[in-house]
Design a protein around this motif. Sequence first.
Motif, PDB file in Angstrom:
ATOM      1  N   SER A   1     -25.981 -46.871   7.062  1.00  0.00           N
ATOM      2  CA  SER A   1     -27.046 -46.309   6.217  1.00  0.00           C
ATOM      3  C   SER A   1     -28.149 -45.601   6.983  1.00  0.00           C
ATOM      4  CB  SER A   1     -27.673 -47.433   5.363  1.00  0.00           C
ATOM      5  OG  SER A   1     -26.714 -48.005   4.513  1.00  0.00           O
TER       6      SER A   1
ATOM      7  N   LYS B   1     -29.515 -44.014   3.177  1.00  0.00           N
ATOM      8  CA  LYS B   1     -28.760 -43.047   3.977  1.00  0.00           C
ATOM      9  C   LYS B   1     -29.086 -41.612   3.587  1.00  0.00           C
ATOM     10  CE  LYS B   1     -24.050 -42.031   5.500  1.00  0.00           C
ATOM     11  NZ  LYS B   1     -22.618 -42.437   5.397  1.00  0.00           N
TER      12      LYS B   1
ATOM     13  N   ARG C   1     -23.128 -53.460   6.438  1.00  0.00           N
ATOM     14  CA  ARG C   1     -23.289 -52.329   5.530  1.00  0.00           C
ATOM     15  C   ARG C   1     -24.471 -51.442   5.920  1.00  0.00           C
ATOM     16  NH1 ARG C   1     -21.473 -54.017  -0.577  1.00  0.00           N
ATOM     17  NH2 ARG C   1     -19.633 -55.239   0.007  1.00  0.00           N
TER      18      ARG C   1
ATOM     19  N   LEU D   1     -28.910 -49.505  -0.042  1.00  0.00           N
ATOM     20  CA  LEU D   1     -28.433 -49.057   1.263  1.00  0.00           C
ATOM     21  C   LEU D   1     -27.869 -47.644   1.190  1.00  0.00           C
ATOM     22  CD1 LEU D   1     -26.715 -52.322   2.553  1.00  0.00           C
ATOM     23  CD2 LEU D   1     -29.034 -51.502   2.982  1.00  0.00           C
ATOM     24  N   ASP D   2     -27.192 -47.328   0.095  1.00  0.00           N
ATOM     25  CA  ASP D   2     -26.676 -45.970  -0.090  1.00  0.00           C
ATOM     26  C   ASP D   2     -27.816 -44.972  -0.205  1.00  0.00           C
ATOM     27  OD1 ASP D   2     -24.094 -46.896  -0.045  1.00  0.00           O
ATOM     28  OD2 ASP D   2     -23.856 -46.955  -2.214  1.00  0.00           O
TER      29      ASP D   2
END
Length: 208
Positions: free
Chosen positions: A50, A25, A46, A21-22
Amino acid sequence: LRSDGSCKEADKYVEESTPLLDAIKMSNLTSLSLSKTGMGPKICNRLATSFSAVLNEVNMSGNPLTGGDVWRDGSVQLGTDVSGVSILFPAMTAVITLNVSNCGLGPSAMPELSKLVRDASAALKKIALSNNFLFGSTRSMGRTFHDVDADQSGWSALCDALPGSPVEELDVSNIGMGVNGVTSLAKAISAGAVLNDVDMSGTGCGGH
């Protein structure tokens, strides 16, 4: 995990999903499919942080976004936890095509999606909502049945949001819609919704 790779329960791998997910982004992805990955309310939360400005096509079909059970045949049952979608949907203003078919969405999730549809800054043009329980569901004899037209609250919120929105294509096949639901959609179209492609397959709009 089952032998076919599908997840039995929602949010089983929340921490493991964080690096992905990081990365999303910070990427230049324009299209993303997370279909049948076991995404539930926690991962929805979460994922909401992102989205990049260039990500415009998202497929989340087959995930228990509201925490419903996932049956062996892959069907996602109605869930009641909207904590994830209440944050996720309003964050998707750059998304043009959204597939949330078979995600266990019900009446309580539709007001959250309606916020995105109604948002003046949203780019959303295509929504796939097929095989959800937008009017509620009932379990009997080991099977799940649509409560046809039973709970109109979520559907009414979505239909009220359509006029003035950019949504052009809507897949609402097999969602438990009956005559009353069709009437609400017809009113939205008459009120100025720009829909030009609507799939209502499997609805009860013809009566009993």
